[in-house]
Design a protein around this motif. Structure first.
Motif, PDB file in Angstrom:
ATOM      1  N   ASN A  75       0.804  -1.223   0.000  1.00  0.00           N
ATOM      2  CA  ASN A  75       0.000   0.000   0.000  1.00  0.00           C
ATOM      3  C   ASN A  75       0.837   1.274   0.000  1.00  0.00           C
ATOM      4  OD1 ASN A  75      -2.807  -0.264  -0.218  1.00  0.00           O
ATOM      5  ND2 ASN A  75      -2.989  -1.028   1.866  1.00  0.00           N
ATOM      6  N   ASP A  76       1.878   1.285   0.815  1.00  0.00           N
ATOM      7  CA  ASP A  76       2.617   2.532   1.034  1.00  0.00           C
ATOM      8  C   ASP A  76       3.788   2.708   0.084  1.00  0.00           C
ATOM      9  OD1 ASP A  76       0.860   2.784   3.110  1.00  0.00           O
ATOM     10  OD2 ASP A  76       2.287   2.147   4.653  1.00  0.00           O
TER      11      ASP A  76
ATOM     12  N   LYS B  73      -1.676   7.277   5.641  1.00  0.00           N
ATOM     13  CA  LYS B  73      -1.509   5.842   5.387  1.00  0.00           C
ATOM     14  C   LYS B  73      -2.713   5.042   5.896  1.00  0.00           C
ATOM     15  CE  LYS B  73       3.565   5.781   5.455  1.00  0.00           C
ATOM     16  NZ  LYS B  73       4.767   5.274   6.165  1.00  0.00           N
TER      17      LYS B  73
ATOM     18  N   ARG C  73      -5.310   5.293   3.294  1.00  0.00           N
ATOM     19  CA  ARG C  73      -4.913   4.459   2.148  1.00  0.00           C
ATOM     20  C   ARG C  73      -5.231   2.990   2.416  1.00  0.00           C
ATOM     21  NH1 ARG C  73      -0.799   3.993  -1.625  1.00  0.00           N
ATOM     22  NH2 ARG C  73      -1.589   5.890  -2.574  1.00  0.00           N
ATOM     23  N   ALA C  74      -5.023   2.528   3.650  1.00  0.00           N
ATOM     24  CA  ALA C  74      -5.277   1.127   3.978  1.00  0.00           C
ATOM     25  C   ALA C  74      -6.739   0.763   3.768  1.00  0.00           C
ATOM     26  CB  ALA C  74      -4.860   0.848   5.422  1.00  0.00           C
TER      27      ALA C  74
ATOM     28  N   GLY D 235      -7.496   2.476  -0.519  1.00  0.00           N
ATOM     29  CA  GLY D 235      -6.681   1.700  -1.440  1.00  0.00           C
ATOM     30  C   GLY D 235      -6.564   2.243  -2.843  1.00  0.00           C
TER      31      GLY D 235
ATOM     32  N   PRO E 280      -3.021   1.827  -4.402  1.00  0.00           N
ATOM     33  CA  PRO E 280      -1.567   1.694  -4.520  1.00  0.00           C
ATOM     34  C   PRO E 280      -1.117   1.513  -5.966  1.00  0.00           C
ATOM     35  CG  PRO E 280      -2.505  -0.359  -3.756  1.00  0.00           C
ATOM     36  CD  PRO E 280      -3.630   0.641  -3.776  1.00  0.00           C
TER      37      PRO E 280
END
Length: 393
Positions: A64-65, A266, A269-270, A273, A275
């Protein structure tokens, strides 16, 4: 909760709006596209080799990061470019293009209220349209601050009232500016950071044009914040390989800030999503570590600006940009000029008003055209000559 009504008063996006203006009319010559800032210089030849070597990564979920190596390379680039040491594990996240980051950072970091009132998000006018959508998505009031010739084409946020500044939670700044090509010097950054500290808001520094400049490398927000010892959480920076490396389709960028900001970004983002696919992350690892192709790219744009300067030498009020790859050309009426140019020559440019908002009956882009210098050199030169002869002679 996000409600559709928040977006009901958005104007049509710039390029559908342009099609509505021009497409009902036949071009007056062979069409030359100078509207979209899509780089057309060659990207490094080895990109294809790295992509092919890692194509099996499309069969895996990407981190993801960002891969550890990608985050390390980005951290190294920040250090080389801005002389700022960052922790790749806690201060950087890879982005699927900076537009994603500019939007989602507001979602992650924008509070629902400030001082018991509706929050404000500041942005220059003209501006990159995602800033407005992001502010509306978080229920904030977008405040459009003129970035005009009188202000050096940078917004004067310090001129705003305390009532506005006390509600401000985020201030977007694009440096180098799209479309004008001006950039914030160190004094501007110092003053803006001091203002942000006084009124407790974050600076979102959109620096995706930072590597396209004529002579002087534009200083960065994180660079100046580090020099003056500001809270690293005060500034959030966004960068991209699209312009720097002629890889808009790679969709590779990054966001960097203090560890607290990045933890929140972050976390979003988790859940949400977006990425970057793993093979593209491996390409980006190499691209961020290489400067030779960036120097060549910058030289190619410098040559184009020299050509533009020669063509518009005698045009009143023409200003040669210091950075970016657009011309911001003054005209009496941007829409009328764009239509005339299309009908008489086939050259296609963007009215400046499509990048701005009307505020108190004034649109700071209305008297301008944005012209992208991304086409091959000979085609670009032909288009600029036709533009000059049509609108200025």
């Amino acid at each position: 909760m996000v409600f559709p009504e928040r977006f009901s008063n958005l104007p049509e996006y710039a390029f559908p709006r342009l099609r509505g203006l021009l497409d009902a009319h036949a071009p007056g010559g062979d069409p030359i596209a100078m509207t979209i800032g899509e780089p057309q210089h060659a990207f490094p030849a080895w990109v294809s080799t790295i992509l092919a070597a890692n194509v099996d990564g499309f069969g895996k979920y990407p981190p993801n990061d960002g891969t550890p190596e990608l985050l390390k390379q980005i951290s190294g680039w920040i250090d080389r470019r801005y002389r700022v040491v960052t922790d790749p594990d806690t201060q950087i996240m890879a982005l699927n293009g900076t537009r994603e980051g500019l939007y989602n950072a507001a979602m992650a970091l924008g509070p629902e209220t400030k001082n018991g009132q509706r929050p404000v998000v500041l942005m220059p006018n003209p501006f990159y349209q995602v800033y407005a959508v992001a502010s509306l998505a978080i229920g904030a009031e977008p405040v459009y601050v003129p970035a005009t010739l009188e202000t050096g084409f940078m917004p004067d946020y310090a001129s705003l009232s305390p009532e506005i500044l006390n509600r401000t939670t985020i201030a977007y700044i694009c440096s180098p500016a799209n479309p004008q090509g001006a950039f914030a010097d160190k004094a501007y950054w110092r003053d803006l950071i001091a203002l942000a500290e006084k009124y407790d808001f974050r600076i979102f520094a959109d620096e995706c044009y930072a590597e396209i400049y004529r002579t002087t490398p534009p200083p960065g927000a994180m660079e100046v914040a580090d020099e003056i010892g500001a809270d690293p959480e005060r500034v959030v920076i966004f960068h991209s390989l699209s312009k720097r490396s002629n890889l808009p389709g790679l969709r590779s960028g990054f966001v960097a800030s203090g560890p607290k900001n990045m933890t929140a970004i972050k976390k979003l983002r988790a859940f949400s999503g977006a990425p970057l696919p793993l093979p593209l992350q491996h390409v980006a690892e190499r691209v961020w570590s290489d400067e030779a192709h960036v120097i060549e790219n910058r030289a190619a744009y410098a040559e184009k600006f020299d050509i533009a300067d020669d063509i518009f030498m005698g045009v009143a009020d023409y200003l040669s940009p210091a950075a970016g790859f657009f011309l911001w050309l003054p005209v009496p009426d941007g829409e009328a000029a764009a239509l005339k140019l299309w009908q008489e020559t086939g050259v296609r440019v963007l009215p400046g008003a499509y990048l701005s908002r009307d505020v108190d009956g004034q649109n700071p882009g209305a008297g301008y055209l944005r012209v992208a210098l991304v086409a091959p050199k000979e085609e670009m030169q032909r288009g600029l000559l036709q533009l000059r002869d049509c609108l200025y002679v």
